[in-house]
Design a protein around this motif. Structure first.
Motif, PDB file in Angstrom:
ATOM      1  N   ASP A  77     -49.229  -8.080  46.747  1.00 10.62           N
ATOM      2  CA  ASP A  77     -47.919  -8.094  46.106  1.00 10.62           C
ATOM      3  C   ASP A  77     -47.131  -6.891  46.621  1.00 10.62           C
ATOM      4  O   ASP A  77     -47.449  -5.746  46.296  1.00 10.62           O
ATOM      5  N   LYS A  80     -45.822  -3.789  44.307  1.00  7.66           N
ATOM      6  CA  LYS A  80     -46.700  -2.986  43.453  1.00  7.66           C
ATOM      7  C   LYS A  80     -46.739  -1.516  43.844  1.00  7.66           C
ATOM      8  O   LYS A  80     -46.886  -0.648  42.991  1.00  7.66           O
ATOM      9  N   ASP A 119     -57.243 -15.623  40.251  1.00  7.10           N
ATOM     10  CA  ASP A 119     -56.082 -16.200  39.590  1.00  7.10           C
ATOM     11  C   ASP A 119     -55.428 -17.269  40.456  1.00  7.10           C
ATOM     12  O   ASP A 119     -55.481 -17.225  41.685  1.00  7.10           O
ATOM     13  N   ASP A 128     -45.222 -15.581  38.286  1.00  7.94           N
ATOM     14  CA  ASP A 128     -46.202 -14.893  37.456  1.00  7.94           C
ATOM     15  C   ASP A 128     -45.641 -13.511  37.167  1.00  7.94           C
ATOM     16  O   ASP A 128     -45.406 -12.719  38.088  1.00  7.94           O
ATOM     17  N   ALA A 129     -45.401 -13.208  35.901  1.00  9.32           N
ATOM     18  CA  ALA A 129     -44.780 -11.936  35.533  1.00  9.32           C
ATOM     19  C   ALA A 129     -45.603 -10.743  35.986  1.00  9.32           C
ATOM     20  O   ALA A 129     -45.067  -9.646  36.199  1.00  9.32           O
ATOM     21  N   ASN A 130     -46.920 -10.929  36.127  1.00 12.67           N
ATOM     22  CA  ASN A 130     -47.766  -9.822  36.559  1.00 12.67           C
ATOM     23  C   ASN A 130     -47.658  -9.556  38.065  1.00 12.67           C
ATOM     24  O   ASN A 130     -48.043  -8.494  38.536  1.00 12.67           O
ATOM     25  N   TYR A 131     -47.171 -10.547  38.819  1.00  7.49           N
ATOM     26  CA  TYR A 131     -47.081 -10.415  40.275  1.00  7.49           C
ATOM     27  C   TYR A 131     -45.705 -10.887  40.732  1.00  7.49           C
ATOM     28  O   TYR A 131     -45.560 -11.949  41.325  1.00  7.49           O
ATOM     29  N   PRO A 132     -44.666 -10.098  40.500  1.00  6.65           N
ATOM     30  CA  PRO A 132     -43.296 -10.553  40.788  1.00  6.65           C
ATOM     31  C   PRO A 132     -43.015 -10.731  42.270  1.00  6.65           C
ATOM     32  O   PRO A 132     -42.064 -11.412  42.632  1.00  6.65           O
TER      33      PRO A 132
END
Length: 301
Positions: A77, A80, A119, A128-132
């Motif tokens: 990502d 990050k 995932d 996915d909000a965790n991996y924009p």
């Protein structure tokens, strides 16, 4: 986590790839955006060839990117951290060559690669909000990026191995015109072509690679999704005219899909011989709206 650079050893992911004493096996790898120049190799099972001019490999073959049983590869990502952003291109280019005095190599995905538990990979950027920063489409694209013309829809989420080519050109730029090195889909594939939303060159074999034991084999038994262009063409004289077979045109791609899985290629394939097999779905998503204008010499009176 891998960073772009020159790899004199192969990148090996899966149950057969030991990380060293006291450390875990290398079952999952993520790749920061950039260019991976791979000259090292490991031995593995060979792909097959068709009934054309190319001979059949014998023994074991050489691979610079080797993804074996339960191995899972994913893009990092880029939002990050500074490290995971790599060169800012939102994708990777794997260039396969050889070490001095060594053998040419390419990419391998085994029949059970991608079966590790990780995932779901989201379809849409920001899905996915965790991996924009993850998704099939590049930044700025128009969602949901489904293909046109009745082509099969993209999966909403994907388990298995995923690699994505870069979204931008050198220096993080995207040329406005021409855009022939990039693929577009969905409504962005229609005039006025507002953005380049899809991934460019993903894998590229050295054009001097005429080693039949150094060609790509991708089986995708656990699920395989490749976003970008695959280039496996043997012509060391390029851009001059290639020599006739059997001197040149010795590259091939063995692309397979096994029961219960799908192999997706979202982009173009350039190869001298393409071998497809298996009982599952192998889908290629091409842009049906791309038009290339060719200048033709004419004599007018």
């Amino acid at each position: 986590e891998y960073s772009p650079g020159w790899y004199t050893n192969a990148i090996c992911v899966g149950s057969s790839c030991k990380a060293g004493p006291g450390t875990a096996d290398k079952l999952t790898a993520i790749f920061d955006p950039g260019i991976y120049y791979i000259t090292g190799s490991v031995k593995g099972n060979c792909g097959t060839t068709g009934t054309g001019c190319i001979g059949k490999p014998t023994g074991q073959c050489q691979y610079g990117l080797y993804v074996d049983s339960n191995g899972v590869v994913r893009p990092a990502d880029p939002t990050k951290s500074v490290a995971s952003a790599g060169d800012g291109s939102y994708g990777t280019l794997f260039y396969f060559s050889k070490a001095a005095g060594g053998n040419y190599n390419s990419a391998f995905f085994g029949a059970n690669a991608g079966k590790g538990t990780v995932d779901n990979f989201p379809l849409a950027l920001g899905g996915d909000a965790n991996y924009p920063g993850l998704g099939m489409n590049c930044p700025g694209a128009s969602p949901p990026q489904q293909p046109l013309g009745g082509a099969p829809p993209l999966p909403s989420g994907f388990l298995g191995d995923i690699l994505l080519g870069p979204c931008t050109g050198p220096g993080g730029t995207v040329p406005a015109n021409p855009r022939l090195n990039y693929s577009v889909q969905g409504k962005d594939a229609l005039p006025p072509y507002p953005v380049v939303n899809y991934h460019g060159m993903l894998m590229w074999d050295d054009r001097a690679n005429n080693d039949i034991n150094g060609q790509p084999s991708m089986q995708g038994g656990g699920g395989l999704l490749l976003g970008g262009n695959l280039y496996f063409h043997n012509c060391p004289e390029a851009p001059s005219k290639c020599a006739a077979p059997p001197t040149d045109y010795n590259a091939f791609l063995d692309l397979q899909g096994n029961p219960g899985s799908s192999t997706y290629v979202f982009g173009n394939i350039t190869t001298d011989e393409l071998i497809e097999g298996g009982t599952a779905t192998i889908q290629m998503e091409l842009n049906p709206n791309l038009v290339t204008n060719i200048l033709k010499v004419a004599l007018l009176q």
